[in-house]
Design an enzyme around this catalytic site. Structure first.
Site, short mmCIF file in Angstrom:
data_model
loop_
_atom_site.label_atom_id
_atom_site.label_comp_id
_atom_site.label_asym_id
_atom_site.label_seq_id
_atom_site.Cartn_x
_atom_site.Cartn_y
_atom_site.Cartn_z
N ASP A 29 1.29 -1.30 -0.33
CA ASP A 29 0.20 0.28 0.03
C ASP A 29 0.59 1.26 0.07
OD1 ASP A 29 -2.44 1.26 -0.13
OD2 ASP A 29 -2.29 1.42 2.45
N HIS A 46 2.87 3.18 -9.25
CA HIS A 46 2.53 1.94 -8.93
C HIS A 46 4.46 1.32 -9.92
CE1 HIS A 46 -1.83 1.98 -7.39
NE2 HIS A 46 -2.25 2.56 -8.72
N SER A 75 -10.79 -6.60 -6.00
CA SER A 75 -11.48 -6.64 -6.92
C SER A 75 -12.37 -5.35 -6.19
CB SER A 75 -12.50 -7.83 -6.03
OG SER A 75 -12.59 -7.87 -5.10
N LEU A 140 10.62 -21.52 -4.62
CA LEU A 140 9.87 -20.24 -3.88
C LEU A 140 7.98 -20.04 -4.44
CD1 LEU A 140 9.11 -17.48 -1.93
CD2 LEU A 140 9.57 -16.44 -4.00
N ARG A 197 1.47 -4.75 5.94
CA ARG A 197 1.10 -4.22 5.02
C ARG A 197 1.46 -2.43 5.49
NH1 ARG A 197 -4.96 -2.55 4.35
NH2 ARG A 197 -4.97 -0.50 2.81
N SER A 205 -8.68 -4.81 4.36
CA SER A 205 -8.99 -4.61 2.85
C SER A 205 -9.60 -5.88 2.02
CB SER A 205 -7.74 -3.39 2.28
OG SER A 205 -7.91 -2.44 3.29
C1 FPP Z 1 -1.99 0.20 -3.33
O1 FPP Z 1 -1.17 1.37 -3.45
C2 FPP Z 1 -1.83 -0.40 -4.21
C3 FPP Z 1 -2.03 -1.09 -5.67
C4 FPP Z 1 -3.28 -1.26 -5.92
C5 FPP Z 1 -1.54 -1.66 -6.88
C6 FPP Z 1 -0.15 -2.18 -7.06
C7 FPP Z 1 0.15 -2.56 -7.63
C8 FPP Z 1 1.17 -2.89 -8.36
C9 FPP Z 1 2.71 -3.05 -7.10
C10 FPP Z 1 1.81 -3.49 -9.72
C11 FPP Z 1 1.60 -4.56 -10.75
C12 FPP Z 1 1.02 -6.00 -9.80
C13 FPP Z 1 1.91 -6.48 -10.45
C14 FPP Z 1 2.20 -8.14 -9.74
C15 FPP Z 1 2.89 -6.35 -11.44
P1 FPP Z 1 -2.37 2.68 -3.39
O2 FPP Z 1 -3.13 2.87 -4.26
O3 FPP Z 1 -3.53 2.14 -2.96
O4 FPP Z 1 -1.53 3.99 -3.01
P2 FPP Z 1 -2.65 4.76 -1.91
O5 FPP Z 1 -2.58 4.37 -0.58
O6 FPP Z 1 -1.45 5.78 -1.06
O7 FPP Z 1 -3.61 5.86 -2.64
#
Ligand code: FPP
Length: 256
Positions: A29, A46, A75, A140, A197, A205
């Protein structure tokens, strides 16, 4: 993490595997806030998050961890702006294209959990390719939670159990904990010993609600793109000091 150790040494002595968790789950997160702090679009967070994910997998391999689960797309994440959802789908595509061969060479077995419904067809195919390519590997197990929500997973499992009862393959009285576990996306996987987390949020969540019944939760106050080996090791040190009771009255060492 505020009190991260100054050295990058491993959390546990090389010869002490007794307090090493078998299965670690991550809620990655804080990508959006990491980007916002830098005046960048959320998507940049991201992208940086994928780099952090690579480093985390590398560290898990170094630690000879057995199971690593990453919450990559929930989801509920479909409700985000379409451009952000598209960008995450793009990162998944690129990740499989660029990293699958190396993960396979490192004997990593990939398992996908989550619904395949509503995913773009090519993304569903990339996920299937990752699972199929690595299915015979014995190192793994990397569990990627993609389009995953725990309530959705449990509802789908309940539907399958109901179908079996309706078809006369199962008696209602045979629906016990192991029958439910066997219908979940995580069938055959051990429950996580430890959940990390990042970002300072203290929530589940909708992540592995059934499987986290006795998991140790560790909250690390850094955004996911800044999560590093030292934070990982610090979390292992915290875990090693926990006393897991599994409902019993006697505190035991955190041996898994
Ligand atoms: C949470 O941060 C992160 C996500 C919802 C997406 C995580 C995705 C990746 C790391 C990349 C995709 C995955 C792969 C396997 C290549 P947030 O956007 O909720 O952050 P915030 O809480 O600061 O808004």
């Amino acid at each position: 993490m505020h009190d991260a150790p100054s050295s990058s040494s491993l959390a546990l002595p090389d010869n002490d595997q007794s307090t090493m968790p078998h299965h670690i789950a991550f809620i990655m997160d804080g990508n959006g806030r990491w980007a916002q702090q830098r005046g960048l679009p959320r998507i940049a967070g991201h992208k940086a998050g994928v780099e952090s994910l690579r480093k985390t997998i590398a560290h898990a391999l170094k630690l000879q961890l057995k199971y690593l689960t990453l919450f990559s797309f929930s989801s509920e994440n479909w409700s985000r702006p379409a451009a952000e959802v598209d960008a995450i789908m793009g990162l998944l595509r690129r990740f499989v294209k660029s990293d699958l061969a190396e993960l396979n060479a490192k004997n990593v077995r990939i398992r996908i959990i989550g619904s395949r419904q509503n995913l773009p067809l090519d993304v569903a195919n990339y996920l299937m390719e990752a699972e199929n390519t690595t299915q015979a590997n014995t190192g793994l197990t990397l569990v990627v939670a993609f389009n995953y929500g725990s309530r959705d997973e449990i509802s789908r499992a309940a539907q399958r159990l109901a179908e079996k009862v309706a078809a006369g393959q199962l008696k209602p009285q045979d629906i016990n904990e192991s029958a439910v576990s066997a219908e979940l996306d995580t069938a055959g996987l051990p429950d996580p010993d430890m959940l990390i987390r990042t970002s300072g949020e203290h929530r589940l969540s909708n992540f592995l609600l059934w499987q986290n019944a006795y998991t140790e939760f560790i909250f690390i106050d850094v955004f996911w793109p800044d999560f590093c080996e030292e934070d990982f090791d610090k979390a292992l040190q915290i875990f090693a000091k926990r006393h897991r009771r599994f409902g019993n009255i006697c505190a035991t060492k955190s041996v898994v």
